[in-house]
Write a protein that holds these residues in place. Sequence first.
Motif, PDB file in Angstrom:
ATOM      1  N   PRO A  51       0.825  -1.204   0.000  1.00  0.00           N
ATOM      2  CA  PRO A  51       0.000   0.000   0.000  1.00  0.00           C
ATOM      3  C   PRO A  51       0.867   1.264   0.000  1.00  0.00           C
ATOM      4  O   PRO A  51       2.001   1.262   0.494  1.00  0.00           O
ATOM      5  N   VAL A  52       0.310   2.321  -0.569  1.00  0.00           N
ATOM      6  CA  VAL A  52       1.012   3.594  -0.683  1.00  0.00           C
ATOM      7  C   VAL A  52       0.167   4.675  -0.023  1.00  0.00           C
ATOM      8  O   VAL A  52      -1.018   4.843  -0.357  1.00  0.00           O
ATOM      9  N   PHE A  53       0.775   5.408   0.899  1.00  0.00           N
ATOM     10  CA  PHE A  53       0.091   6.504   1.577  1.00  0.00           C
ATOM     11  C   PHE A  53       0.710   7.821   1.112  1.00  0.00           C
ATOM     12  O   PHE A  53       1.925   8.009   1.237  1.00  0.00           O
ATOM     13  N   VAL A  54      -0.129   8.698   0.563  1.00  0.00           N
ATOM     14  CA  VAL A  54       0.331   9.991   0.053  1.00  0.00           C
ATOM     15  C   VAL A  54       0.097  11.028   1.143  1.00  0.00           C
ATOM     16  O   VAL A  54      -1.033  11.225   1.609  1.00  0.00           O
ATOM     17  N   VAL A  55       1.175  11.694   1.527  1.00  0.00           N
ATOM     18  CA  VAL A  55       1.156  12.600   2.680  1.00  0.00           C
ATOM     19  C   VAL A  55       1.740  13.947   2.267  1.00  0.00           C
ATOM     20  O   VAL A  55       2.709  13.993   1.501  1.00  0.00           O
ATOM     21  N   ASN A  56       1.170  15.026   2.763  1.00  0.00           N
ATOM     22  CA  ASN A  56       1.780  16.332   2.529  1.00  0.00           C
ATOM     23  C   ASN A  56       3.090  16.411   3.303  1.00  0.00           C
ATOM     24  O   ASN A  56       3.158  16.006   4.466  1.00  0.00           O
ATOM     25  N   SER A  57       4.123  16.935   2.661  1.00  0.00           N
ATOM     26  CA  SER A  57       5.454  16.943   3.283  1.00  0.00           C
ATOM     27  C   SER A  57       5.507  17.787   4.550  1.00  0.00           C
ATOM     28  O   SER A  57       6.421  17.631   5.364  1.00  0.00           O
ATOM     29  N   LYS A  58       4.527  18.671   4.736  1.00  0.00           N
ATOM     30  CA  LYS A  58       4.479  19.441   5.985  1.00  0.00           C
ATOM     31  C   LYS A  58       4.180  18.544   7.182  1.00  0.00           C
ATOM     32  O   LYS A  58       4.440  18.910   8.329  1.00  0.00           O
ATOM     33  N   ASN A  59       3.615  17.362   6.901  1.00  0.00           N
ATOM     34  CA  ASN A  59       3.271  16.435   7.978  1.00  0.00           C
ATOM     35  C   ASN A  59       4.372  15.426   8.267  1.00  0.00           C
ATOM     36  O   ASN A  59       4.198  14.551   9.122  1.00  0.00           O
ATOM     37  N   LYS A  60       5.472  15.526   7.531  1.00  0.00           N
ATOM     38  CA  LYS A  60       6.598  14.649   7.824  1.00  0.00           C
ATOM     39  C   LYS A  60       7.252  15.101   9.128  1.00  0.00           C
ATOM     40  O   LYS A  60       7.159  16.270   9.511  1.00  0.00           O
ATOM     41  N   ASN A  61       7.901  14.186   9.815  1.00  0.00           N
ATOM     42  CA  ASN A  61       8.575  14.528  11.058  1.00  0.00           C
ATOM     43  C   ASN A  61      10.079  14.298  10.927  1.00  0.00           C
ATOM     44  O   ASN A  61      10.524  13.156  10.895  1.00  0.00           O
ATOM     45  N   PRO A  62      10.889  15.381  10.805  1.00  0.00           N
ATOM     46  CA  PRO A  62      10.476  16.782  10.762  1.00  0.00           C
ATOM     47  C   PRO A  62       9.886  17.149   9.399  1.00  0.00           C
ATOM     48  O   PRO A  62      10.094  16.411   8.417  1.00  0.00           O
ATOM     49  N   PRO A  63       9.157  18.286   9.307  1.00  0.00           N
ATOM     50  CA  PRO A  63       8.592  18.714   8.030  1.00  0.00           C
ATOM     51  C   PRO A  63       9.666  18.860   6.958  1.00  0.00           C
ATOM     52  O   PRO A  63      10.827  19.158   7.247  1.00  0.00           O
ATOM     53  N   SER A  64       9.277  18.642   5.716  1.00  0.00           N
ATOM     54  CA  SER A  64      10.218  18.702   4.592  1.00  0.00           C
ATOM     55  C   SER A  64       9.684  19.669   3.548  1.00  0.00           C
ATOM     56  O   SER A  64       8.481  19.931   3.469  1.00  0.00           O
ATOM     57  N   ASP A  65      10.598  20.209   2.741  1.00  0.00           N
ATOM     58  CA  ASP A  65      10.176  21.122   1.674  1.00  0.00           C
ATOM     59  C   ASP A  65      10.407  20.508   0.297  1.00  0.00           C
ATOM     60  O   ASP A  65      10.481  21.214  -0.704  1.00  0.00           O
ATOM     61  N   SER A  66      10.514  19.179   0.243  1.00  0.00           N
ATOM     62  CA  SER A  66      10.723  18.525  -1.050  1.00  0.00           C
ATOM     63  C   SER A  66       9.954  17.209  -1.080  1.00  0.00           C
ATOM     64  O   SER A  66       9.788  16.546  -0.053  1.00  0.00           O
ATOM     65  N   PRO A  67       9.481  16.819  -2.272  1.00  0.00           N
ATOM     66  CA  PRO A  67       8.795  15.530  -2.400  1.00  0.00           C
ATOM     67  C   PRO A  67       9.781  14.378  -2.283  1.00  0.00           C
ATOM     68  O   PRO A  67      10.966  14.527  -2.625  1.00  0.00           O
ATOM     69  N   GLU A  68       9.320  13.258  -1.804  1.00  0.00           N
ATOM     70  CA  GLU A  68      10.174  12.076  -1.706  1.00  0.00           C
ATOM     71  C   GLU A  68       9.318  10.841  -1.440  1.00  0.00           C
ATOM     72  O   GLU A  68       8.133  10.940  -1.118  1.00  0.00           O
ATOM     73  N   ILE A  69       9.941   9.684  -1.589  1.00  0.00           N
ATOM     74  CA  ILE A  69       9.288   8.425  -1.228  1.00  0.00           C
ATOM     75  C   ILE A  69      10.094   7.776  -0.119  1.00  0.00           C
ATOM     76  O   ILE A  69      11.334   7.793  -0.134  1.00  0.00           O
ATOM     77  N   LEU A  70       9.399   7.265   0.851  1.00  0.00           N
ATOM     78  CA  LEU A  70      10.020   6.530   1.943  1.00  0.00           C
ATOM     79  C   LEU A  70       9.515   5.101   1.863  1.00  0.00           C
ATOM     80  O   LEU A  70       8.320   4.834   2.024  1.00  0.00           O
ATOM     81  N   LYS A  71      10.425   4.163   1.587  1.00  0.00           N
ATOM     82  CA  LYS A  71      10.045   2.763   1.416  1.00  0.00           C
ATOM     83  C   LYS A  71      10.238   2.013   2.728  1.00  0.00           C
ATOM     84  O   LYS A  71      11.355   1.915   3.233  1.00  0.00           O
ATOM     85  N   LEU A  72       9.150   1.495   3.238  1.00  0.00           N
ATOM     86  CA  LEU A  72       9.172   0.703   4.460  1.00  0.00           C
ATOM     87  C   LEU A  72       8.898  -0.756   4.117  1.00  0.00           C
ATOM     88  O   LEU A  72       8.597  -1.093   2.972  1.00  0.00           O
TER      89      LEU A  72
END
Length: 257
Positions: A51-72
């Motif tokens: 599954p893929v969850f699309v999240v606004n980067s402002k909600n990343k911890n810490p917030p980010s100003d660039s798009p990215e993918i985090l593979k778990l």
Amino acid sequence: MIQLQFEVHKIFYLHPGGWGQGDLRDIITLLDSVVTDFYAHLEVGQITHKPVFVVNSKNKNPPSDSPEILKLDKLNLIFLNTSDRLWSQYSYQFAHELCHHVIDADFYKTNDKFGWFEEVLCELASLFCIDKMSQTWQTNPPYTNWKDYSISLADYFKAIIEKPENIISKQFKVWLTENLELFYRDRYRRTENRIVALKLFPLFKHRPEFWTTIQYLKFIKVTASMNFDDFIEAWTELVPNKLRELLFEIKATLIYD
């Protein structure tokens, strides 16, 4: 917080926070459209079912100003740095990260010498999807009243491909050879990645079956002694016979042109 499931591609979910004035259902419809357009040229059965969850980067911890993918291990997180109704930006960023999801490689964990080429292909996916959507939305937009957004998509695409920094003064083969060592050390050379992506763009635009070849990249066993020619050869050996002609064309375009 409840994650909103996509309507068409059910393994995708939208985290509802941080999107400003963008209507959540409109965002889902838009991103569903990107997946549909991109997956149309892939062996869908070979794509990871995580599954893929699309999240606004402002909600990343810490917030980010660039798009990215985090593979778990059991899911992928795609972070987008956009909001409101900037549909072209959503599409461009999401197509890039979606391509990483499809390639599903772990070069960054094992040997990232050719991680730059994955970034090239994902930049190419952004260009391809924006260009394709700018055309399909003229007659078949997700909503009838989004038809005029095809113009915005076309303008966004034009602005990217016409950036002055995309122009090189040398023959492409010479330029690439001179830059390979820099690529090997840093996958995130955005301007240079885009130059290579634009070189490949006509192949993938006119023969979208090229996209199926990216699904075999993750099987390449990268070694420190590999050069780029070796990498392309290893890729060619891994694809089915019917796709090898496509790899020969990629090699001719990048190495021999």
